[in-house]
Each structure stands twice: as C-alpha cells, then as structure tokens.
Design an enzyme around this catalytic site. Structure first.
Site, mmCIF file in Angstrom:
data_model
loop_
_atom_site.group_PDB
_atom_site.id
_atom_site.type_symbol
_atom_site.label_atom_id
_atom_site.label_comp_id
_atom_site.label_asym_id
_atom_site.label_seq_id
_atom_site.Cartn_x
_atom_site.Cartn_y
_atom_site.Cartn_z
ATOM 1 N N GLY A 179 2.480 0.940 5.654
ATOM 2 C CA GLY A 179 2.958 1.365 4.327
ATOM 3 C C GLY A 179 2.841 2.863 4.102
ATOM 4 C CG ASP A 205 -4.723 -0.147 12.379
ATOM 5 O OD1 ASP A 205 -5.312 -1.123 12.896
ATOM 6 O OD2 ASP A 205 -4.743 0.094 11.159
ATOM 7 C CG ASP A 217 -5.414 2.762 3.124
ATOM 8 O OD1 ASP A 217 -6.379 2.717 2.347
ATOM 9 O OD2 ASP A 217 -4.452 1.980 3.055
ATOM 10 C CB SER A 263 -0.875 0.101 1.236
ATOM 11 O OG SER A 263 -1.559 -1.016 1.472
ATOM 12 C CG ASP A 296 -13.058 3.630 16.366
ATOM 13 O OD1 ASP A 296 -12.750 4.059 15.228
ATOM 14 O OD2 ASP A 296 -14.179 3.193 16.646
ATOM 15 C CB ALA A 310 -1.815 -1.728 11.289
ATOM 16 N N PRO A 311 -0.321 -2.235 8.375
ATOM 17 C CG PRO A 311 0.882 -3.673 6.975
ATOM 18 C CD PRO A 311 -0.461 -3.014 7.134
ATOM 19 C CE LYS A 360 -10.165 1.742 1.587
ATOM 20 N NZ LYS A 360 -8.802 1.550 1.114
HETATM 21 C C1 LIG Z 1 -6.053 -1.121 4.153
HETATM 22 S S1 LIG Z 1 -5.417 -1.277 5.737
HETATM 23 C C2 LIG Z 1 -4.316 0.062 5.860
HETATM 24 C C3 LIG Z 1 -3.007 -0.207 5.236
HETATM 25 C C4 LIG Z 1 -2.016 0.888 5.537
HETATM 26 N N1 LIG Z 1 -2.399 2.166 4.964
HETATM 27 C C5 LIG Z 1 -0.650 0.518 5.016
HETATM 28 O O1 LIG Z 1 -0.174 1.196 4.101
HETATM 29 O O2 LIG Z 1 -0.038 -0.414 5.509
HETATM 30 C C6 LIG Z 1 -6.745 -0.718 6.730
HETATM 31 C C7 LIG Z 1 -6.421 -0.618 8.194
HETATM 32 O O3 LIG Z 1 -7.469 0.144 8.793
HETATM 33 C C8 LIG Z 1 -7.647 -0.335 10.077
HETATM 34 N N2 LIG Z 1 -8.970 0.117 10.544
HETATM 35 C C9 LIG Z 1 -10.188 -0.156 10.015
HETATM 36 N N3 LIG Z 1 -11.146 0.461 10.731
HETATM 37 C C10 LIG Z 1 -10.510 1.157 11.700
HETATM 38 C C11 LIG Z 1 -10.948 2.009 12.744
HETATM 39 N N4 LIG Z 1 -12.237 2.280 12.938
HETATM 40 N N5 LIG Z 1 -10.011 2.545 13.552
HETATM 41 C C12 LIG Z 1 -8.696 2.299 13.372
HETATM 42 N N6 LIG Z 1 -8.237 1.509 12.386
HETATM 43 C C13 LIG Z 1 -9.125 0.930 11.572
HETATM 44 C C14 LIG Z 1 -7.489 -1.846 9.964
HETATM 45 O O4 LIG Z 1 -7.107 -2.389 11.220
HETATM 46 C C15 LIG Z 1 -6.389 -1.954 8.923
HETATM 47 O O5 LIG Z 1 -5.129 -2.109 9.537
#
Ligand SMILES: C[S@@+](CC[C@H](N)C(=O)[O-])C[C@H]1O[C@@H](n2cnc3c(N)ncnc32)[C@H](O)[C@@H]1O
Length: 351
Positions: A219, A235, A271, A185, A255, A216-217, A300
């Site tokens: 990127g 995250d 993201d 990502s 959150d 997370a993770p 999205k």
């Molecule tokens: C597509 S991944 C993100 C990848 C990240 N941008 C990267 O480059 O590695 C989406 C992330 O959003 C987190 N997520 C989803 N809903 C969330 C929320 N309400 N609060 C915090 N994190 C959330 C998930 O745990 C997941 O790690």
C-alpha cells in the site's frame, strides 16, 4: 464589523481520536506556556487558561501538534434549550462581531457525534442564511474560519481558527481508496503526504528512489510508485496485486533492520510493527549514514504513556543526528488513518 477576530478567545478546543484525550491534554499542557483547566469530552478536549491569556491560546492554535486533529479558539459556549437553536447562536455572533471566511458545523468522531451529521447538514443551511444576512462571511477579505462544534445537539461551541489547506471538516480527511492499491494502509501514507509534506509534488517525483521497510503487501509502495519513484520494497512477505512484479518495484526479501542500500536514497518509509524506540534508532542510523534525506515512518504506541514515548523517540533521533552533524526537522501527527500509532516526517533541516 472588524476585519480580524475581535472576540477574545477564552479557551482552546481540540478534536482527537476517542481514547486519545489524555495524550492530547498532555501535549497541550506541555506547549501551553500557562496553567489551565482541562475538560474532557469523547473525542475532544477543552483547555481553559486559569487567567486570560490570548497570546498563549493564539500560539497554541498555530502550533503543529501531534495528537489533536484540529485545534480551535473558543469564543463562546452555549446550551441550546428549546426548539430555536439559531437565535442564541446569532445573538452570540452579533456580540463577537467579526467576519469569517467560511462556516463549518462539526461534531465529535463518536457514534453519538455521527448521529448529528444530518442535523448539522440541515441546520448549516439556516446558519448560512443568517451569516449572509449579517455579512459575516467575507472569504475575499478574511482567512479566519468559523466553527460551530456540537458535542451534542443541545450544546455548541462557537470557535474559529486561521484556515489552512490541510483542514478537513471534523478534522477527518475524506480520501478515496485507489481501486488498484493492494491494501488500505495506502490511505495512511497518502494522508501523511498531504498533511505533513509541504509541496509534495516537488519532494516526491520521477527520478527519485525510495526504500520501503515492511512494504508488503504494498500500500505504501503504491503511493510512491504512483508519484514516479523507484522503490526497493523490503519484506519477507509477498507483495500483492498491482505492486507484485511492478517494473518500478524491486522486492527484496530481507530483514528491515539488517537491509543496507547499495546507494543512498531520497526517501525512506517504514511501517514495520516494532517497538517505537527500535524504529527511531533505525531511522536515525539511516540518516546518520547519509543513506536517506526524507522519511515517513510510524511509531506504534500500544503503551499508556504515549506522549512520553514519542518524546523519547524524538530525543533519540535528534541526539544521534546532532552527533552526526546532520540538522534535522521532525513533524508528526496522529492521522485519522492511524490507530494506536502516530506518523512521523523527518527531513534534513536545510530542505
Ligand atoms: C503493517 S504491515 C505493512 C503494510 C504496508 N505498509 C502496506 O501499505 O501494505 C507490516 C509489514 O512489516 C513487515 N515486517 C515486520 N517486521 C519486519 C522486519 N523486521 N523486516 C522486514 N519486514 C518486516 C511484515 O511482514 C508486514 O508485511
């Protein structure tokens, strides 16, 4: 030979991710200022105004649109019968009678399109030779690039556009995956920075801080950290690899919809996989409260009416920020590294 484009463009050609042709067409129709016909290929759309309308086409090609990866002015379209594909192209270019800065041979982002890559490479040498003989390439004098787009091997669009630094062959950026980034990502945010942010080196630099919602993770955090920013990575999931425990990163398990920063930050990136309207509301809330000045975030779009949904999200952001007395500027793009989503860049307008 004339300096600028002498040939009258007849249509607009737009490349896009296969499957997004209807969104591309809807957006072009919305901006076209005239009626016209659409022809749909795989990974491309052709818009032909019902009546000759050069200014509408010129205006379209200069617009920053969301769904097209590349837009071009079409001067001619040829069916190439027989083995000699070069002569009809040369004949057409003689009629167009214009100098260009460069020539790119392109094909759609489909399996059939990719099978044309070696043909385009080899044929490009013959085109370059013909261009040199006819003095068609004058990069010092002209900034209009010639594009020969092959939807298939026996058909070509002769097209052009004013060249920009952010153009890539086929509209596809070739970005190298950093070896120590924790997820692919990272390329999404890198592409967004290159495409959407003007002079990124001045807007993303040491001393600035950022919040990364859904980090997370790591990127996206990686891109910010590598430009010297301090990042609050929000995250509940774990940060990984080089972003786990990095001294510029504060990982907060919270959150993303509830987290509030202690102090305003320059950048907010997001993201999280969520409904687009919820993300739009969240970003508008941060800006209205003065908690961020720039943001890159994803919307999205798993729904059918993507363009409509995007417009709803933008309208919500604009209305909320207008109410808060914060003028803003929104640009967005369906990036090559985006799948069913677009990437948005929001800034306070005086920037
Ligand atoms: C597509 S991944 C993100 C990848 C990240 N941008 C990267 O480059 O590695 C989406 C992330 O959003 C987190 N997520 C989803 N809903 C969330 C929320 N309400 N609060 C915090 N994190 C959330 C998930 O745990 C997941 O790690």
């Amino acid at each position: 030979m004339s300096d600028i484009v002498a040939a009258t463009p007849k249509a607009l050609l737009a490349y896009c991710r296969p499957g997004f042709e209807p969104d591309c067409a809807e957006e072009i129709a919305d901006h076209a200022m005239c009626d016209g016909e659409f022809e749909r290929g795989d990974g491309w759309i052709l818009f032909t105004p019902h009546e000759k309308n050069v200014s509408a086409l010129n205006s379209l090609v200069n617009k920053q649109l969301i769904f097209p990866r590349q837009t071009l002015l079409v001067h001619d379209r040829l069916t190439l019968v027989g083995k000699d594909r070069l002569t009809p192209i040369v004949t057409s270019l003689k009629v167009i009678n214009t100098a260009f800065s460069d020539v790119w041979l392109e094909y759609p982002d489909t399996n059939e399109g990719k099978s044309l890559s070696s043909f385009c490479r080899k044929f490009g040498d013959y085109v370059a030779k013909a261009a040199a003989e006819n003095e068609w390439l004058q990069p010092q004098r002209v900034r209009n690039r010639l594009h020969l787009f092959f939807p298939q091997q026996n058909e070509v669009f002769i097209a052009s556009r004013p060249a920009r630094d952010t153009d890539w062959v086929n509209g596809i950026p070739r970005l190298r995956m950093p070896v120590d980034a924790p997820s692919r990502s990272t390329l999404k945010l890198l592409e967004a920075i290159l495409v959407l942010v003007d002079k990124p080196e001045s807007k993303l630099r040491e001393g600035m801080s950022a919040v990364d919602l859904g980090a997370a993770p790591g990127g996206w955090t990686y891109q910010l950290v590598s430009r010297g920013l301090k990042v609050f990575a929000i995250d509940n999931g774990p940060m990984k690899g080089s972003m786990d425990g990095h001294h510029q990163v504060k990982h907060i398990r919270d959150d993303g919809f509830k987290f509030k920063p202690k102090n305003p930050v320059e950048w907010l990136v997001c993201d999280m996989v969520e409904q687009p309207i919820r993300v739009a509301e969240l970003i508008a809330k941060w800006f209205s409260a003065g908690n961020a000045r720039r943001s890159i975030f994803n919307l999205k779009l798993p729904m059918k009416k993507r363009y409509l949904e995007v417009n709803k999200c933008f309208a919500l952001i604009e209305a909320k920020l207008e109410k808060a007395g914060i003028p803003c500027k929104i640009t967005a793009k369906h990036l090559y590294h985006d799948r069913e989503e677009i990437t948005v860049y929001l800034t306070v307008a005086k920037d």
